[in-house]
Scaffold this active site. Structure first.
Site, PDB file in Angstrom:
ATOM      1  N   GLU A   1       5.356  -0.953 -13.700  1.00 21.41           N
ATOM      2  CA  GLU A   1       3.941  -1.079 -12.578  1.00 21.41           C
ATOM      3  C   GLU A   1       2.854  -1.855 -13.360  1.00 21.41           C
ATOM      4  OE1 GLU A   1       4.190  -0.459  -9.278  1.00 21.41           O
ATOM      5  OE2 GLU A   1       2.454   0.994  -9.332  1.00 21.41           O
TER       6      GLU A   1
ATOM      7  N   GLY B   1       0.835  -1.161   0.014  1.00 10.83           N
ATOM      8  CA  GLY B   1       0.027  -0.008  -0.171  1.00 10.83           C
ATOM      9  C   GLY B   1       0.707   1.237   0.093  1.00 10.83           C
ATOM     10  N   LEU B   2       2.015   1.272   0.015  1.00  4.19           N
ATOM     11  CA  LEU B   2       3.063   2.396   0.198  1.00  4.19           C
ATOM     12  C   LEU B   2       3.574   2.531  -1.210  1.00  4.19           C
ATOM     13  CD1 LEU B   2       4.397   2.142   3.940  1.00  4.19           C
ATOM     14  CD2 LEU B   2       2.203   3.367   2.935  1.00  4.19           C
ATOM     15  N   GLY B   3       3.496   1.746  -2.024  1.00  6.42           N
ATOM     16  CA  GLY B   3       4.074   1.837  -3.382  1.00  6.42           C
ATOM     17  C   GLY B   3       5.503   1.267  -3.443  1.00  6.42           C
ATOM     18  N   SER B   4       5.582  -0.116  -2.838  1.00  2.00           N
ATOM     19  CA  SER B   4       7.011  -0.432  -2.703  1.00  2.00           C
ATOM     20  C   SER B   4       7.304  -1.130  -4.195  1.00  2.00           C
ATOM     21  CB  SER B   4       7.184  -1.718  -1.712  1.00  2.00           C
ATOM     22  OG  SER B   4       6.253  -2.565  -1.966  1.00  2.00           O
ATOM     23  N   SER B   5       6.165  -1.361  -4.791  1.00  2.00           N
ATOM     24  CA  SER B   5       6.434  -2.023  -6.286  1.00  2.00           C
ATOM     25  C   SER B   5       6.841  -0.866  -7.395  1.00  2.00           C
ATOM     26  CB  SER B   5       5.208  -2.732  -6.872  1.00  2.00           C
ATOM     27  OG  SER B   5       4.180  -1.968  -7.009  1.00  2.00           O
TER      28      SER B   5
ATOM     29  N   ASP C   1       1.650   6.220  -8.543  1.00  2.00           N
ATOM     30  CA  ASP C   1       2.904   5.624  -7.486  1.00  2.00           C
ATOM     31  C   ASP C   1       4.086   5.699  -8.107  1.00  2.00           C
ATOM     32  OD1 ASP C   1       0.599   4.850  -6.311  1.00  2.00           O
ATOM     33  OD2 ASP C   1       1.180   2.631  -5.930  1.00  2.00           O
TER      34      ASP C   1
END
Ligand code: MEV
Length: 319
Positions: A137, A101-105, A148
């Site tokens: 992404e 949910g924190l945009g690690s991808s 993101d």
């Protein structure tokens, strides 16, 4: 690739969406802030050699890295690099593993793009990095809005409108925000959640378009609150955002419980952040002391939590 061996490193920021995840996919503006807990990637390119090998990912080497490999190839294609470059070794350092949910991808894709450019001795402007990361992404999220990877590239607070050129403008917050970020520890798939919302839209078109209208009005109000530093009103806007995401069906009982806990403990507002269905929630707090106390409370409930000041660096540095 003309060298026989190259090494490079890169970083990509994490992000927290303050208002309008999901709605942003449908062209409604959203606001996101950077979280300075970057994902770091180092690469080694060897020629001759064959294949992509990964280290340091949860699930890497256990069959869980198929998506990462596909994303790495997509990033390479986005940079105009041969996706079969010889042997590519990718090492990732991620101090918040499994915090979805924190945009690690997106952080990974940006960090990889930067590392590859360095390994190849290319100077790649942020715009190129951002574009390549978006291609990566697309492997993780069927139809990403691009918010993101944009925050992951630039590390600045932004207003994002899919379909505009460029889709983002910088937002200058009135002061550093203080957020508690709590992880439910539940895995969350952006792809599944985005598809869930697409089904909602198909099955209940009039409810969905009313929600889009509401989301548009909410984000405009929230932007003003952010720019003048009206934190109590921003907190209420975040609560409203969470209620709308619940109506969309992307929250989870655990996230709702965490949100309720933060509000009871004195947070100004709280909501899920990112795709939902698991993953993380955020709570806006007035000061670091309260943030630390709430984070400790979440930890006692079994949910890893941190207190951060997203955007503090762009606030200090300024454009
Ligand atoms: C995921 O961090 C944010 C979503 O809005 C998807 C997207 O914008 O691509 C759920």
């Amino acid at each position: 690739m003309d060298e026989h061996r190259g090494e490079g490193r890169g970083r990509g920021f994490r992000k927290a969406i303050l208002i309008n995840e999901h709605f942003v996919v449908y062209g409604v503006p959203a606001v996101a802030v950077p979280v300075f807990r970057p994902v770091e990637v180092s690469v080694e390119l060897h020629r001759p050699g064959k294949g992509i090998r990964l280290w340091g990912f949860p699930g890497a080497g256990k069959g869980g890295d198929g998506e990462m490999v596909q994303a790495a190839r997509a990033v390479m294609q986005g940079l105009g690099i041969d996706p079969e470059p010889g042997e590519l070794r990718i090492r990732c350092r991620d101090d918040l593993p499994n915090w979805s949910g924190l945009g690690s991808s997106a952080g990974f894709c940006v960090a990889l793009a930067r590392a590859l450019c360095e390994a190849l001795g290319r100077s790649c402007p942020d715009e190129t990095i951002n574009r390549a990361a978006y291609q990566g992404e697309r492997i993780f999220a069927a139809n990403p809005s691009g918010i993101d990877n944009t925050v992951a590239t630039y590390g600045r607070s932004l207003w994002y409108v899919r379909g505009r050129t460029p889709p983002w403008e910088w937002i200058r917050t009135a002061g550093p925000l203080r957020l508690v970020i709590g992880s439910s520890g539940l895995p969350a798939s952006t792809r599944e959640q985005v598809e869930r919302v697409a089904r909602f839209k198909e099955e209940r078109p009039s409810v969905f378009s009313a929600l889009l209208e509401e989301a548009g009005a909410l984000v405009r109000k929230a932007r003003g609150e952010l720019e003048v530093g009206d934190w109590p009103s921003l907190g209420e806007s975040m609560n409203q955002g969470h209620a709308m995401l619940r109506r969309l069906g992307v929250s989870h009982g655990v996230l709702d419980e965490m949100v309720a806990f933060c509000l009871r403990e004195g947070a100004l507002g709280a909501k899920l952040t990112g795709a939902g269905g698991g993953g993380c929630m955020i709570a806006l707090v007035e000061d670091a002391e309260l943030g630390t106390r709430i984070a400790a409370g979440l930890q006692r409930m079994g949910y890893p939590a941190i207190c951060v000041e997203p955007g503090a660096e762009d606030h200090r540095g300024g454009p």
